[in-house]
Design an enzyme around this catalytic site. Structure first.
Site, PDB file in Angstrom:
ATOM      1  N   LYS A  77       0.771  -1.043  -0.069  1.00  0.00           N
ATOM      2  CA  LYS A  77      -0.032  -0.204  -0.056  1.00  0.00           C
ATOM      3  C   LYS A  77       0.902   1.231  -0.063  1.00  0.00           C
ATOM      4  CE  LYS A  77       0.743   1.119   4.527  1.00  0.00           C
ATOM      5  NZ  LYS A  77       1.665   2.037   4.885  1.00  0.00           N
ATOM      6  N   PRO A 132       9.558  -4.742   0.484  1.00  0.00           N
ATOM      7  CA  PRO A 132      10.595  -4.518   1.334  1.00  0.00           C
ATOM      8  C   PRO A 132      10.156  -4.189   2.580  1.00  0.00           C
ATOM      9  CG  PRO A 132      10.605  -2.917  -0.716  1.00  0.00           C
ATOM     10  CD  PRO A 132       9.323  -3.613  -0.837  1.00  0.00           C
ATOM     11  N   ALA A 192       9.601  -0.521   5.165  1.00  0.00           N
ATOM     12  CA  ALA A 192       9.447   0.508   3.952  1.00  0.00           C
ATOM     13  C   ALA A 192       8.482   1.509   3.904  1.00  0.00           C
ATOM     14  CB  ALA A 192       9.647   0.002   2.796  1.00  0.00           C
ATOM     15  N   GLY A 193       7.434   1.220   4.969  1.00  0.00           N
ATOM     16  CA  GLY A 193       6.006   1.943   4.897  1.00  0.00           C
ATOM     17  C   GLY A 193       5.116   1.487   3.747  1.00  0.00           C
ATOM     18  N   LEU A 194       5.448   0.250   3.377  1.00  0.00           N
ATOM     19  CA  LEU A 194       4.433  -0.358   2.221  1.00  0.00           C
ATOM     20  C   LEU A 194       3.460  -1.332   2.748  1.00  0.00           C
ATOM     21  CD1 LEU A 194       7.365  -0.597  -0.436  1.00  0.00           C
ATOM     22  CD2 LEU A 194       5.471   1.227  -0.349  1.00  0.00           C
ATOM     23  N   GLY A 195       3.786  -1.586   4.058  1.00  0.00           N
ATOM     24  CA  GLY A 195       2.494  -2.416   4.710  1.00  0.00           C
ATOM     25  C   GLY A 195       2.692  -3.871   4.259  1.00  0.00           C
ATOM     26  N   GLY A 196       3.744  -4.191   3.939  1.00  0.00           N
ATOM     27  CA  GLY A 196       3.939  -5.769   3.495  1.00  0.00           C
ATOM     28  C   GLY A 196       3.600  -6.681   4.491  1.00  0.00           C
ATOM     29  N   SER A 250       1.834  -6.218   7.098  1.00  0.00           N
ATOM     30  CA  SER A 250       0.348  -6.246   7.464  1.00  0.00           C
ATOM     31  C   SER A 250      -0.582  -6.916   6.508  1.00  0.00           C
ATOM     32  CB  SER A 250      -0.230  -4.762   7.434  1.00  0.00           C
ATOM     33  OG  SER A 250       0.328  -3.953   8.459  1.00  0.00           O
ATOM     34  N   SER A 251      -0.117  -6.633   4.963  1.00  0.00           N
ATOM     35  CA  SER A 251      -0.810  -7.364   4.137  1.00  0.00           C
ATOM     36  C   SER A 251      -0.789  -8.808   3.966  1.00  0.00           C
ATOM     37  CB  SER A 251      -0.294  -6.691   2.699  1.00  0.00           C
ATOM     38  OG  SER A 251      -0.997  -7.274   1.568  1.00  0.00           O
ATOM     39  N   ASP A 268      -2.184  -1.395  10.173  1.00  0.00           N
ATOM     40  CA  ASP A 268      -2.676  -1.353   8.670  1.00  0.00           C
ATOM     41  C   ASP A 268      -3.356  -2.444   8.303  1.00  0.00           C
ATOM     42  OD1 ASP A 268      -1.091   1.041   8.579  1.00  0.00           O
ATOM     43  OD2 ASP A 268       0.492   0.156   7.735  1.00  0.00           O
TER      44      ASP A 268
END
Ligand code: C5P
Length: 302
Positions: A11, A96, A99-103, A105-106, A138
């Site tokens: 995200k 990554p 990285a603030g990309l929510g990996g 959490s997803s 998230d």
């Protein structure tokens, strides 16, 4: 059904407002979140002796209580009284970390959706969201996606259309990660949070804005804290903005930076120019709110 595969998208926080910490130290949020076409892949197979087996192609991923896939699986199976289930879970990691990309959490949300389907538990989204919000702020978003306005501790998720024009993001992946907890601590040290219940002004209007219009109004309240904690990220942000000649934002608590485009060719040309000139970060062009049927929608493979 004995096995399934799920694509777990990353995200971006297109906008993020952060308020004053509550009595427990957590911060109330208001964020427009949108999935992007960068995926981890999770497969879950019912096999072997009772117990949870987990394998991942990223050796850096924690195997203990810090592993959100295992925590999500345990929470859901306990709730469903399936503590003795026999499962192999395999994660192919592409998003990554830190990285603030929510990996993470997803991956956790995909685990909840996948197990709900595999065991035909029939848990509704509200029930899954209760488990999800205990795992991380998230996680509930990924049960709903692909674009939503998230508030509170991330547990109040209202659908919001994805940008209709600004459909491509250029990601600037910094060569280092940032700890979310550290960024929030710095945010508090700098006394940056004031609002009790932050809101995004006129959120409903944003999806129709062009990328230029959006970039002029979107902001992320965690940027000053992340930039103070990691001066290298502050430098990278300034360099990229100068190089691209357009506003660049941070996603979540960093370290990923991004900018938006209405035209994929323009986005790809900008990425290529950046790769040719700037060394250190990686650059990727991704679509926002990708239209893949298997986002959070488990694919039956056996
Ligand atoms: O929710 P998540 O697990 O991503 O949060 C990691 C850490 O970031 C929390 O333990 C907390 O220290 C901080 N945080 C916060 N307020 C939020 C989200 C996260 O203080 N709304």
């Amino acid at each position: 059904m004995n096995a399934l595969a799920i694509a777990a998208p990353a995200k971006l926080n297109l906008a993020l407002r952060v308020g004053k910490p509550d009595g427990t130290g957590y911060h109330p949020l208001a964020s427009w979140m949108c999935t992007i076409a960068l995926f981890d892949n999770l497969s879950i197979v019912r096999e072997g002796p009772p117990g949870l087996r987990f394998t991942c192609d990223d050796p850096a991923l924690p195997r203990d209580a810090g592993n959100l896939v295992l925590r999500a699986a345990r929470e859901l199976l306990t709730d469903a009284r399936l503590g003795y289930a026999a499962l192999s879970i395999t994660l192919r990691k592409r998003i990554p970390s830190a990285a603030g990309l929510g990996g993470g959490s997803s991956d956790a949300a995909a685990t909840l959706l996948g197990l709900n389907r595999l065991f035909e538990l029939g848990f509704g989204r509200e029930k899954l969201a209760l488990i999800a919000s205990a795992l991380g702020s998230d996680v509930p978003f990924f049960l709903y996606g692909p674009s939503a306005y998230c508030r509170g501790r991330g547990e109040r998720v209202s659908p919001l259309p994805a940008p209709s024009l600004a459909r491509w993001a250029l990601l600037v992946l910094a060569p280092f990660g940032l700890s979310t907890a550290d960024v929030y601590r710095r945010f508090d040290d700098m006394a940056l949070g004031t609002a009790e219940s932050p809101e995004l002004a006129e959120a409903q209007k944003l999806p129709d804005f062009s990328s230029r219009e959006l970039l002029n109004v979107l902001s992320n309240d965690l940027e000053p804290a992340a930039f103070s904690l990691a001066p290298a990220l502050s430098d990278l942000h300034a360099t990229i903005e100068r190089h691209l000649g357009r506003p660049v934002r941070m996603s979540g608590s960093g370290s990923t930076l991004f900018t938006l485009f209405d035209d994929p060719d323009e986005a790809n040309r900008a990425a290529q120019r950046a790769r040719d000139t700037l060394f250190g970060p990686r650059f990727a062009v991704v679509t926002l709110a990708p239209e893949v049927s298997d986002v959070g929608d488990p694919l039956d493979i056996g």
